[in-house]
Design a protein around this motif. Structure first.
Motif, PDB file in Angstrom:
ATOM      1  N   LEU A 120       4.513   1.172 -10.445  1.00 17.07           N
ATOM      2  CA  LEU A 120       4.423   0.924  -8.863  1.00 17.07           C
ATOM      3  C   LEU A 120       4.159  -1.126  -8.752  1.00 17.07           C
ATOM      4  O   LEU A 120       4.648  -1.569  -7.964  1.00 17.07           O
ATOM      5  N   ARG A 121       2.880  -1.379  -9.822  1.00 20.50           N
ATOM      6  CA  ARG A 121       2.795  -2.669  -9.490  1.00 20.50           C
ATOM      7  C   ARG A 121       4.072  -3.557  -9.841  1.00 20.50           C
ATOM      8  O   ARG A 121       4.145  -4.532  -9.165  1.00 20.50           O
ATOM      9  N   ALA A 122       4.623  -3.200 -10.817  1.00 24.88           N
ATOM     10  CA  ALA A 122       5.804  -3.856 -11.340  1.00 24.88           C
ATOM     11  C   ALA A 122       6.872  -3.867 -10.041  1.00 24.88           C
ATOM     12  O   ALA A 122       7.691  -4.873  -9.939  1.00 24.88           O
ATOM     13  N   ARG A 123       6.911  -2.866  -9.507  1.00 21.80           N
ATOM     14  CA  ARG A 123       7.677  -2.738  -8.412  1.00 21.80           C
ATOM     15  C   ARG A 123       7.298  -3.546  -7.277  1.00 21.80           C
ATOM     16  O   ARG A 123       7.881  -3.397  -5.867  1.00 21.80           O
ATOM     17  N   ARG A 124       6.318  -4.234  -7.253  1.00 25.88           N
ATOM     18  CA  ARG A 124       5.526  -5.168  -6.106  1.00 25.88           C
ATOM     19  C   ARG A 124       5.199  -4.050  -5.164  1.00 25.88           C
ATOM     20  O   ARG A 124       4.989  -4.617  -3.877  1.00 25.88           O
ATOM     21  N   VAL A 125       4.646  -3.099  -5.144  1.00 29.04           N
ATOM     22  CA  VAL A 125       3.831  -2.178  -4.119  1.00 29.04           C
ATOM     23  C   VAL A 125       2.364  -2.697  -4.162  1.00 29.04           C
ATOM     24  O   VAL A 125       1.844  -3.049  -5.257  1.00 29.04           O
ATOM     25  N   ARG A 126       2.076  -2.834  -3.021  1.00 24.27           N
ATOM     26  CA  ARG A 126       0.659  -3.258  -2.851  1.00 24.27           C
ATOM     27  C   ARG A 126      -0.280  -2.368  -2.650  1.00 24.27           C
ATOM     28  O   ARG A 126      -1.634  -2.779  -2.989  1.00 24.27           O
ATOM     29  N   GLU A 127      -0.019  -1.232  -2.207  1.00 28.24           N
ATOM     30  CA  GLU A 127      -0.970  -0.287  -1.459  1.00 28.24           C
ATOM     31  C   GLU A 127      -0.614   1.474  -2.006  1.00 28.24           C
ATOM     32  O   GLU A 127       0.458   1.520  -1.437  1.00 28.24           O
ATOM     33  N   VAL A 128      -1.501   2.241  -2.686  1.00 25.35           N
ATOM     34  CA  VAL A 128      -1.390   3.448  -2.772  1.00 25.35           C
ATOM     35  C   VAL A 128      -2.504   4.350  -1.880  1.00 25.35           C
ATOM     36  O   VAL A 128      -3.555   4.015  -2.058  1.00 25.35           O
ATOM     37  N   ALA A 129      -1.849   4.714  -0.724  1.00 28.03           N
ATOM     38  CA  ALA A 129      -2.873   5.534   0.214  1.00 28.03           C
ATOM     39  C   ALA A 129      -3.400   6.921  -0.689  1.00 28.03           C
ATOM     40  O   ALA A 129      -2.679   7.425  -1.572  1.00 28.03           O
ATOM     41  N   VAL A 130      -4.523   7.169  -0.476  1.00 27.63           N
ATOM     42  CA  VAL A 130      -5.038   8.132  -1.298  1.00 27.63           C
ATOM     43  C   VAL A 130      -6.005   9.069  -0.153  1.00 27.63           C
ATOM     44  O   VAL A 130      -6.176   8.562   0.821  1.00 27.63           O
ATOM     45  N   GLU A 131      -6.209  10.253  -0.427  1.00 35.26           N
ATOM     46  CA  GLU A 131      -6.747  11.211   0.631  1.00 35.26           C
ATOM     47  C   GLU A 131      -8.395  10.995   0.701  1.00 35.26           C
ATOM     48  O   GLU A 131      -9.161  10.422  -0.113  1.00 35.26           O
ATOM     49  N   ALA A 132      -8.783  11.110   1.638  1.00 35.56           N
ATOM     50  CA  ALA A 132     -10.176  10.597   2.170  1.00 35.56           C
ATOM     51  C   ALA A 132     -11.446  11.206   1.135  1.00 35.56           C
ATOM     52  O   ALA A 132     -12.418  10.623   1.116  1.00 35.56           O
ATOM     53  N   ASP A 165      -7.586  -1.045 -10.431  1.00 39.78           N
ATOM     54  CA  ASP A 165      -7.534  -1.807 -11.945  1.00 39.78           C
ATOM     55  C   ASP A 165      -5.975  -2.238 -12.342  1.00 39.78           C
ATOM     56  O   ASP A 165      -5.642  -3.168 -12.890  1.00 39.78           O
ATOM     57  N   ALA A 166      -5.036  -1.493 -11.478  1.00 35.85           N
ATOM     58  CA  ALA A 166      -3.478  -1.869 -11.796  1.00 35.85           C
ATOM     59  C   ALA A 166      -3.331  -2.920 -10.860  1.00 35.85           C
ATOM     60  O   ALA A 166      -2.016  -3.610 -10.642  1.00 35.85           O
ATOM     61  N   GLY A 167      -4.251  -3.499  -9.827  1.00 30.77           N
ATOM     62  CA  GLY A 167      -3.828  -4.441  -8.617  1.00 30.77           C
ATOM     63  C   GLY A 167      -3.417  -3.704  -7.612  1.00 30.77           C
ATOM     64  O   GLY A 167      -2.800  -4.348  -6.522  1.00 30.77           O
ATOM     65  N   LEU A 168      -3.571  -2.334  -7.350  1.00 30.18           N
ATOM     66  CA  LEU A 168      -3.351  -1.691  -6.148  1.00 30.18           C
ATOM     67  C   LEU A 168      -4.480  -1.477  -5.005  1.00 30.18           C
ATOM     68  O   LEU A 168      -5.458  -0.996  -5.899  1.00 30.18           O
ATOM     69  N   ARG A 169      -4.218  -1.662  -3.765  1.00 27.58           N
ATOM     70  CA  ARG A 169      -5.140  -1.283  -2.902  1.00 27.58           C
ATOM     71  C   ARG A 169      -4.910   0.359  -2.737  1.00 27.58           C
ATOM     72  O   ARG A 169      -4.076   0.817  -2.382  1.00 27.58           O
ATOM     73  N   THR A 170      -6.164   0.846  -2.414  1.00 31.64           N
ATOM     74  CA  THR A 170      -6.184   2.294  -1.979  1.00 31.64           C
ATOM     75  C   THR A 170      -6.706   2.670  -0.672  1.00 31.64           C
ATOM     76  O   THR A 170      -7.989   3.241  -0.712  1.00 31.64           O
ATOM     77  N   PRO A 171      -6.102   2.462   0.254  1.00 34.79           N
ATOM     78  CA  PRO A 171      -6.649   2.959   1.578  1.00 34.79           C
ATOM     79  C   PRO A 171      -6.760   4.228   1.822  1.00 34.79           C
ATOM     80  O   PRO A 171      -5.966   5.108   1.205  1.00 34.79           O
ATOM     81  N   ALA A 172      -7.678   4.890   2.689  1.00 32.86           N
ATOM     82  CA  ALA A 172      -7.842   6.251   2.651  1.00 32.86           C
ATOM     83  C   ALA A 172      -7.026   7.167   3.927  1.00 32.86           C
ATOM     84  O   ALA A 172      -7.247   6.334   4.983  1.00 32.86           O
ATOM     85  N   LEU A 173      -6.593   8.064   3.715  1.00 38.46           N
ATOM     86  CA  LEU A 173      -5.764   8.554   4.662  1.00 38.46           C
ATOM     87  C   LEU A 173      -6.878   9.791   5.297  1.00 38.46           C
ATOM     88  O   LEU A 173      -8.030  10.343   4.683  1.00 38.46           O
ATOM     89  N   PRO A 174      -6.911   9.947   6.481  1.00 38.12           N
ATOM     90  CA  PRO A 174      -8.067  10.856   7.357  1.00 38.12           C
ATOM     91  C   PRO A 174      -7.968  11.995   6.958  1.00 38.12           C
ATOM     92  O   PRO A 174      -6.483  12.422   6.702  1.00 38.12           O
ATOM     93  N   MET A 175      -8.845  12.824   7.085  1.00 43.83           N
ATOM     94  CA  MET A 175      -8.754  14.465   6.905  1.00 43.83           C
ATOM     95  C   MET A 175      -9.559  15.087   8.122  1.00 43.83           C
ATOM     96  O   MET A 175     -10.268  14.475   8.661  1.00 43.83           O
TER      97      MET A 175
END
Length: 473
Positions: free
Chosen positions: A194-206, A218-228
């Motif tokens: 994903l980082r090599a594909r220039r993805v910046r953020e991977v949403a994760v569950e709250a 650690d792979a350089g991606l931000r992890t914003p939380a999806l609400p539940m």
């Protein structure tokens, strides 16, 4: 190679790693052996090589070794008995001076363990696994012991394609599958891709596992939380953050809340992926275990080109096997296989072949069915005991999986977890799994009823009930 007796260059023994110094080989050998025993490197009872073997290793005369052994036996460093060889004598070795070392306090190991995330390891099917290993090893072609395909052994990928299609509704073919050493390994690989594909953020569950989030950061991606909410993850919120290029989810049985993703929310996630070109990373960590509901198929079946399905043997068999699998969109297979091949030291061929035989013979299905009944009995005992002895506590998330959520009154979670520690019970509260973006949330215990062996289950359950009663839930 041994040089002239006059040189001080050390000579190394292959097995004992002896450092012979000085002009005399016999005295040098004796000093080296004394030092190895004195320092504890050769433990009491250790059998030494024969004089012939050690002489050959060191490149010296056999009589020199035999004389050194005989003198050390006379001094009490070694013993020699007919048929037992030469061994280090049973004597207290001098301990190195550790007065300068600061001793750290050791944590006492809990008596009982109700932590989520592990199956009943005592129920691992040792006899059936051994039979499968023998058959697999006998039938293995010679090329199986080479470096091989970074995607994994074709035997395992073939049986997995069939098993996942019929049991989890996964659209799979052997060419789409990449074997990994568990979910963490698969997530690491996807983080790099994903980082090599220039993805910046991977949403994760709250609510989830913080070390999964850390792997992505650690792979350089931000992890914003999806609400539940009470019905699970709000996938309709995926489009709110335009920087999100992927989402990590547990749709079949949300961890740790324990609810399945509702059909309209599944559709919303797939619609988002199709509209944006995003990816859904599906963690199907315990999809085989369901009790009071119809099977919930994998999300991947709705759109195989936008979902990366990651499964594992960690819950169905044991995490120590270090075996998992990724079913990938066709356009990602080569990219993931190439990334895995650069450091593919994690997936042992013999374990892959054994698992392939274990699944193909039907032993895996039989084991899963047996464990499903085993865990259901545990679940029923937990629910009944709490209803009787702690009626104010509500149990939820129990239709599937290996853990349950015990809902608590506000303000009690921390004290109950602390009380569990005093009772010698390893237990975690729901706040342990809350994303940092959520400062507050529900209070509950995450009870891993699948973890204890049968011999400890009753004691662990009693300890939990004592804790709940003591805090007045």
């Amino acid at each position: 190679m041994v040089k002239s007796r006059a040189t001080s260059t050390p000579t190394l023994g292959v097995d004992l790693h002896l450092d012979l110094k000085g002009a005399g080989l016999r005295s040098g050998l004796m000093d080296a052996l004394r030092e190895a025993v004195r320092g504890g490197r050769l433990a009491p009872g250790t059998r030494l090589p024969s004089s012939r073997t050690l002489a050959a290793d060191l490149g010296i005369a056999r009589n020199t070794v035999a004389d050194a052994y005989a003198e050390l036996v006379a001094e009490g460093w070694l013993t020699a008995r007919q048929g037992s060889g030469t061994r280090v004598a049973q004597r207290a070795a001098a301990r190195p001076d550790r007065g300068h070392v600061h001793r750290l306090p050791t944590r006492r190991k809990p008596t009982y363990n109700l932590m989520a995330g592990s199956p009943d390891l005592a129920s691992f099917p040792r006899a059936e696994w051994l039979k499968a290993a023998r058959r697999a090893l006998t039938a293995a072609p010679h090329d199986a012991f080479g470096f091989g395909d970074p995607r994994g052994r074709i035997e395992l990928r073939t049986v997995l394609a069939d098993y996942l299609a019929r049991s989890r509704g996964v659209y799979a073919s052997p060419d789409r599958i990449v074997i990994c050493s568990g979910f963490v390994h698969g997530l690491m690989l996807m983080g790099r891709v994903l980082r090599a594909r220039r993805v910046r953020e991977v949403a994760v569950e709250a609510y989830g596992l913080d070390f999964h989030w850390k792997l992505l950061t650690d792979a350089g991606l931000r992890t914003p939380a999806l609400p539940m909410d009470e019905q699970g993850t709000r996938t309709d919120e995926l489009g709110a953050d335009k920087g999100v290029g992927a989402v990590l989810m547990t749709p079949a049985h949300q961890f740790p809340i324990g609810v399945p993703l509702l059909p309209d929310r599944r559709a919303a996630a797939v619609d988002w992926a199709r509209a944006t070109g995003g990816l859904i990373l599906e963690d199907d960590y315990d999809g085989e275990f369901r009790y009071d509901r119809q099977p919930v198929g994998a999300l991947q079946g709705l759109d195989p080109e936008h979902v990366v399905y990651i499964g594992t043997a960690s819950k169905s068999l044991a995490p120590g096997l270090r075996l998992g699998w990724m079913v990938l969109p066709e356009h990602l297979v080569d990219e993931v296989a190439e990334g895995k091949g650069l450091s593919d030291w994690t997936c042992g061929v013999l374990d892959q072949l054994t698992l392939a035989e274990f699944i193909g013979s039907g032993a895996y299905d039989r084991h899963v069915r047996g464990m499903r009944l085993h865990y259901r009995r545990r679940r029923d005992q937990l629910v009944a005991a709490i209803a009787e002895r702690a009626p104010d506590a509500r149990v939820s998330g129990i239709a599937a999986g290996l853990h349950a959520l015990v809902e608590l009154p506000p303000g009690t979670e921390r004290s109950i977890v602390q009380a569990a520690t005093w009772q010698g019970l390893a237990l975690e509260g729901l706040s342990r799994f809350r994303h940092p973006q959520l400062p507050h949330g529900r209070e509950a215990l995450v009870v891993g009823y699948g973890t204890p062996p049968d011999s400890a289950w009753t004691g662990a359950l009693d300890a939990l009930l004592r804790v709940l009663a003591a805090v007045g839930t």
